[in-house]
Design a protein around this motif. Sequence first.
Motif, short mmCIF file in Angstrom:
data_model
loop_
_atom_site.label_atom_id
_atom_site.label_comp_id
_atom_site.label_asym_id
_atom_site.label_seq_id
_atom_site.Cartn_x
_atom_site.Cartn_y
_atom_site.Cartn_z
N LEU A 21 14.04 7.61 4.45
CA LEU A 21 13.12 6.67 4.89
C LEU A 21 11.82 7.02 4.97
CD1 LEU A 21 16.06 5.74 7.61
CD2 LEU A 21 15.30 4.36 5.78
N ARG A 25 9.99 6.06 11.16
CA ARG A 25 11.54 6.07 11.07
C ARG A 25 12.22 7.34 10.23
NH1 ARG A 25 15.40 1.49 8.53
NH2 ARG A 25 17.21 2.46 9.21
N LEU A 28 11.78 10.49 12.42
CA LEU A 28 12.59 10.48 13.51
C LEU A 28 13.98 10.80 13.03
CD1 LEU A 28 11.73 7.54 15.84
CD2 LEU A 28 11.15 10.09 16.05
N GLU A 29 14.32 10.21 11.99
CA GLU A 29 15.73 10.43 11.52
C GLU A 29 15.99 12.09 10.80
OE1 GLU A 29 18.68 8.67 11.09
OE2 GLU A 29 17.33 6.99 12.17
N ASN A 59 8.20 9.92 21.13
CA ASN A 59 8.91 10.14 20.00
C ASN A 59 10.12 11.28 19.91
OD1 ASN A 59 7.70 8.15 18.50
ND2 ASN A 59 6.06 9.24 17.83
N GLY A 62 12.89 9.92 20.72
CA GLY A 62 13.53 9.28 19.79
C GLY A 62 14.24 10.07 18.73
N VAL A 66 18.38 9.73 17.94
CA VAL A 66 18.98 10.12 16.51
C VAL A 66 19.86 11.19 16.68
CG1 VAL A 66 18.43 10.58 14.14
CG2 VAL A 66 16.95 8.92 15.23
N LYS A 88 9.51 -1.23 21.51
CA LYS A 88 9.18 -0.94 19.94
C LYS A 88 10.46 -1.17 19.17
CE LYS A 88 5.55 2.35 20.66
NZ LYS A 88 5.14 3.83 20.79
N LEU A 90 11.54 -0.21 16.59
CA LEU A 90 12.35 0.74 16.13
C LEU A 90 13.17 1.49 17.20
CD1 LEU A 90 12.80 3.20 14.12
CD2 LEU A 90 10.62 4.18 14.92
N TYR A 91 12.88 1.45 18.16
CA TYR A 91 13.56 2.26 19.35
C TYR A 91 14.64 1.30 19.99
CZ TYR A 91 10.70 6.10 19.53
OH TYR A 91 10.19 7.41 19.33
N LEU A 94 17.49 1.66 17.35
CA LEU A 94 18.15 2.85 17.65
C LEU A 94 19.21 2.89 18.80
CD1 LEU A 94 15.36 5.62 17.40
CD2 LEU A 94 17.16 5.08 15.60
N GLN A 97 22.14 0.66 17.77
CA GLN A 97 23.01 1.76 16.98
C GLN A 97 24.12 2.56 17.82
OE1 GLN A 97 20.01 3.66 14.57
NE2 GLN A 97 21.36 2.86 12.79
#
Length: 192
Positions: A21, A25, A28-29, A59, A62, A66, A88, A90-91, A94, A97
């Motif tokens: 990715l 993102r 972080l992954e 982060n 973050g 993950v 945000k 992206l967060y 997460l 998920q």
Amino acid sequence: MSNADAALTWHCNADVAGGPLPGLRGTLELAGLSVACAITEVYAVAKHQRVLVICGPGNNGGDGLVAARHLRHFGYSPVICYPKRTDKPLYKGLVTQLESLHIPFVTVGELTAPLSSDYDIILDAIFGFSFKGTPRPPFDSVLKMLAVPEDKTAADLGVPPIVSVDIPSGWDVEGGDVNSIGLRPDMLVCSK
Ligand SMILES: NC(=O)C1=CN([C@@H]2O[C@H](COP(=O)(O)OP(=O)(O)OC[C@H]3O[C@@H](n4cnc5c(N)ncnc54)[C@H](OP(=O)(O)O)[C@@H]3O)[C@@H](O)[C@H]2O)[C@@H](O)CC1
């Protein structure tokens, strides 16, 4: 190959699923997956199933979010304390998920000493290299629960083994534990 090795290989393999990715993102992954893989190497799930993942507002937090997801897939039972969230996208994704995996979230008030009664490992993803000054609420009280003064042992205080992401939280990136926070992780996972 272990599940953790397989997951890391998959993530790093540019030939599958369109490759890694991009952007934040992607980093972080990769960071979170690496943290989860490192934990599987040192703290076997059979003896360390209950993991408290404490996530800060940036982060570093973050990375923790993950890692929690991957730990769940590796057979651990993570519980997340994420007291200061961001809007945000992206967060928010997460968190969604994690919720869809039915991973519980707890408040700071729900953390009770000794933490070793409820958890086998702590994943410290509170602050990384952007931490400055002295810890502000609510993280000041969280860090006090994780602190082990020089004249005590973690076992005396019921503090489980701590795995810190990048930097022990509350430490200055250059100067170390200049505020005498007393967080002394058993393991540090950082990128080169
Ligand atoms: N290349 C990269 O960037 C990558 C970074 N990665 C990871 O991200 C980490 C760096 O992330 P980051 O820069 O978002 O900052 P981070 O350390 O999480 O903390 C910032 C937050 O803390 C807060 N805060 C600060 N001081 C505070 C205090 N005294 N008391 C209370 N709060 C305080 C501050 O709040 P503010 O001061 O803005 O109010 C802000 O919200 C890095 O170490 C690594 O783990 C990897 O994923 C991969 C690539």
